[in-house]
Design an enzyme around this catalytic site. Structure first.
Site, mmCIF file in Angstrom:
data_model
loop_
_atom_site.group_PDB
_atom_site.id
_atom_site.type_symbol
_atom_site.label_atom_id
_atom_site.label_comp_id
_atom_site.label_asym_id
_atom_site.label_seq_id
_atom_site.Cartn_x
_atom_site.Cartn_y
_atom_site.Cartn_z
ATOM 1 N N GLY A 1 39.695 4.998 -36.849
ATOM 2 C CA GLY A 1 38.975 4.526 -38.030
ATOM 3 C C GLY A 1 37.909 5.517 -38.442
ATOM 4 O O GLY A 1 36.940 5.720 -37.710
ATOM 5 N N GLY B 1 35.873 5.590 -41.215
ATOM 6 C CA GLY B 1 34.898 5.172 -42.211
ATOM 7 C C GLY B 1 33.527 5.715 -41.842
ATOM 8 O O GLY B 1 33.384 6.618 -41.020
ATOM 9 N N VAL C 1 31.145 4.400 -40.106
ATOM 10 C CA VAL C 1 30.798 4.188 -38.697
ATOM 11 C C VAL C 1 31.572 5.138 -37.793
ATOM 12 O O VAL C 1 31.016 5.763 -36.888
ATOM 13 C CB VAL C 1 31.036 2.722 -38.291
ATOM 14 C CG1 VAL C 1 30.893 2.549 -36.777
ATOM 15 C CG2 VAL C 1 30.062 1.804 -39.018
ATOM 16 N N GLY C 2 32.872 5.255 -38.030
ATOM 17 C CA GLY C 2 33.688 6.137 -37.205
ATOM 18 C C GLY C 2 33.202 7.572 -37.237
ATOM 19 O O GLY C 2 33.116 8.247 -36.199
ATOM 20 N N ARG D 1 29.229 -11.416 -40.098
ATOM 21 C CA ARG D 1 30.150 -10.664 -39.243
ATOM 22 C C ARG D 1 31.361 -11.517 -38.865
ATOM 23 O O ARG D 1 32.483 -11.037 -38.820
ATOM 24 C CB ARG D 1 29.419 -10.190 -37.984
ATOM 25 C CG ARG D 1 28.341 -9.140 -38.249
ATOM 26 C CD ARG D 1 27.687 -8.696 -36.955
ATOM 27 N NE ARG D 1 26.681 -7.660 -37.169
ATOM 28 C CZ ARG D 1 25.394 -7.899 -37.347
ATOM 29 N NH1 ARG D 1 24.962 -9.150 -37.351
ATOM 30 N NH2 ARG D 1 24.545 -6.908 -37.515
ATOM 31 N N VAL E 1 33.953 -1.457 -31.583
ATOM 32 C CA VAL E 1 32.764 -1.398 -32.440
ATOM 33 C C VAL E 1 32.940 -2.276 -33.683
ATOM 34 O O VAL E 1 31.975 -2.773 -34.242
ATOM 35 C CB VAL E 1 32.473 0.060 -32.853
ATOM 36 C CG1 VAL E 1 31.185 0.160 -33.675
ATOM 37 C CG2 VAL E 1 32.373 0.974 -31.626
ATOM 38 N N THR E 2 34.180 -2.485 -34.100
ATOM 39 C CA THR E 2 34.491 -3.269 -35.300
ATOM 40 C C THR E 2 33.917 -4.681 -35.179
ATOM 41 O O THR E 2 33.992 -5.308 -34.124
ATOM 42 C CB THR E 2 36.012 -3.363 -35.493
ATOM 43 O OG1 THR E 2 36.578 -2.055 -35.422
ATOM 44 C CG2 THR E 2 36.348 -3.989 -36.824
ATOM 45 N N ASN E 3 33.370 -5.169 -36.289
ATOM 46 C CA ASN E 3 32.819 -6.532 -36.315
ATOM 47 C C ASN E 3 33.852 -7.568 -36.719
ATOM 48 O O ASN E 3 34.792 -7.260 -37.462
ATOM 49 C CB ASN E 3 31.640 -6.587 -37.297
ATOM 50 C CG ASN E 3 30.360 -6.090 -36.664
ATOM 51 O OD1 ASN E 3 30.057 -6.419 -35.530
ATOM 52 N ND2 ASN E 3 29.617 -5.274 -37.405
ATOM 53 N N ASP F 1 21.128 -3.670 -31.365
ATOM 54 C CA ASP F 1 20.093 -4.686 -31.592
ATOM 55 C C ASP F 1 18.908 -4.454 -30.656
ATOM 56 O O ASP F 1 17.745 -4.565 -31.062
ATOM 57 C CB ASP F 1 20.655 -6.087 -31.342
ATOM 58 C CG ASP F 1 21.891 -6.383 -32.153
ATOM 59 O OD1 ASP F 1 21.823 -7.256 -33.026
ATOM 60 O OD2 ASP F 1 22.921 -5.748 -31.898
ATOM 61 N N ARG G 1 16.925 -1.542 -31.894
ATOM 62 C CA ARG G 1 16.105 -1.950 -33.034
ATOM 63 C C ARG G 1 14.879 -2.730 -32.568
ATOM 64 O O ARG G 1 13.767 -2.559 -33.090
ATOM 65 C CB ARG G 1 16.947 -2.810 -33.981
ATOM 66 C CG ARG G 1 17.990 -2.041 -34.765
ATOM 67 C CD ARG G 1 18.974 -2.968 -35.463
ATOM 68 N NE ARG G 1 19.853 -2.229 -36.390
ATOM 69 C CZ ARG G 1 21.013 -2.667 -36.845
ATOM 70 N NH1 ARG G 1 21.463 -3.858 -36.451
ATOM 71 N NH2 ARG G 1 21.742 -1.937 -37.666
ATOM 72 N N HIS H 1 26.236 -10.376 -31.061
ATOM 73 C CA HIS H 1 25.765 -9.381 -32.026
ATOM 74 C C HIS H 1 25.827 -10.041 -33.393
ATOM 75 O O HIS H 1 26.805 -9.939 -34.116
ATOM 76 C CB HIS H 1 26.656 -8.134 -31.978
ATOM 77 C CG HIS H 1 26.309 -7.111 -33.024
ATOM 78 N ND1 HIS H 1 25.040 -6.599 -33.175
ATOM 79 C CD2 HIS H 1 27.075 -6.509 -33.973
ATOM 80 C CE1 HIS H 1 25.031 -5.717 -34.157
ATOM 81 N NE2 HIS H 1 26.258 -5.652 -34.669
#
Length: 324
Positions: free
Chosen positions: A19, A21, A23-24, A98, A128-130, A158, A161, A185
């Site tokens: 993937g 995108g 994120v990837g 999500r 990692v995908t939601n 999280d 953060r 998450h």
């Protein structure tokens, strides 16, 4: 050159990212720039996007430590991967929860996971995908792997953060702030205020009201900001990328280097903290070359424990509505 003894075709540090995108590619550049993997394989169903991103990274290889980068639409290129990172799926948009992404992304996983397993039967899967907890559970079921070899990126970001926001409030660097977000998450994630500390000094030892309804300084606002972080970033720039990319790079390093470091990642928690449901949730885990080698059993207070059990029940109900 005179060939004396040809090198082995297997590096032992091969990582696949499925993937490409936002994120990837954030995962790819974070791993590559930190010299974590010796081979990076990019997989995407869009051949033009795949070739463009592969060439773009390859053209920068003179500026990093020796690494091979190549892309392919065929999963045979992933053979022998030590770690397979899955970011493919329908991304979270403005206003999307999500969990609402689960049915569509599950169908995508039914195509991806068996192909990865076919060519890398000894690999570790990093999802990692939601919704990451539900899809990590799905990857475990679809792969047939032992649970330690399927990991969700979970609340690692999280927790980062949370530490950042603590550092801003305390006016120090994040590295000396310690705090965990566990559970889902998502909106029902759980801040462990009972253990939040600054350089070993627990905040609740200074003020027992920290994070409670009686807290006059409103520390609980920090957790609300953590929960809303993704939607805030999506609202501002359209997607999240760099934070999760750096988070995944840290997890990748821990696995490839067998560091036995601790991270809040999503793993099978049935039997942990008396949870009866077979769900994946984030708890502090020790990561190494076998995936999750240990789960750290935190001393949770009654409220935190109740929240974790409620979180498990909620995710279990979502899982029951899906067809694996």
């Amino acid at each position: 050159m005179h060939d004396f003894e040809l090198p082995s075709p297997l590096s032992g540090g091969k990582v696949t990212i499925v993937g490409l995108g936002h994120v990837g590619m954030a995962c790819a550049i974070s791993i590559l720039s930190q010299n974590i993997a010796s081979e990076l394989v990019l997989v995407d169903r869009n051949p033009d996007k795949l070739r463009g991103e592969t060439l773009d990274l390859q053209h920068g290889l003179a500026f990093v430590r020796n690494a091979q980068v190549y892309g392919d639409t065929q999963y045979s290129a992933t053979a022998g991967s030590k770690l397979c990172i899955v970011t493919a799926g329908v991304p979270q948009g403005p206003g999307d929860s999500r969990t609402s992404l689960a049915p569509k992304n599950l169908e995508i996983f039914k195509e991806i996971i068996p192909r990865l397993v076919k060519y890398s039967p000894e690999t570790i899967l990093l999802i990692v995908t939601n919704p990451v907890d539900t899809l990590a559970y799905a990857a475990w079921k679809l792969s047939g792997f032992p649970a330690n070899r399927v990991i969700g990126s979970g609340t690692n970001l999280d927790s980062s953060r949370f530490r950042f926001l603590l550092s801003q409030r305390l006016k120090v660097v994040p590295s000396i702030c310690h705090g965990w977000i566990i559970g889902e998450h998502g909106d029902s994630s759980i801040p462990i205020w009972s253990d939040a500390s600054l350089a070993g000094v627990r905040l609740r030892d200074v003020d027992s009201r920290v994070g409670t309804k009686k807290d006059v300084e409103n520390w609980s606002q920090l957790h609300q900001e953590v929960v809303g972080s993704a939607q805030e970033i999506i609202k501002l720039k359209g997607y999240t990328s760099w934070g999760i990319g750096l988070s995944v790079a840290a997890l990748t390093r821990a696995i490839l280097e067998n560091s036995q470091s601790s991270y809040a990642v999503s793993t099978l928690v049935q039997g942990i903290h008396d949870i009866s449901e077979d769900v994946f949730l984030s708890v502090p885990c020790i990561l190494g070359d076998t995936g999750v080698s240990r789960i750290i059993l935190q001393t949770l207070n009654s409220a935190e424990l109740a929240d974790l059990h409620n979180c498990a029940k909620s995710l279990y109900e979502i899982q029951k509505s899906l067809h694996f």
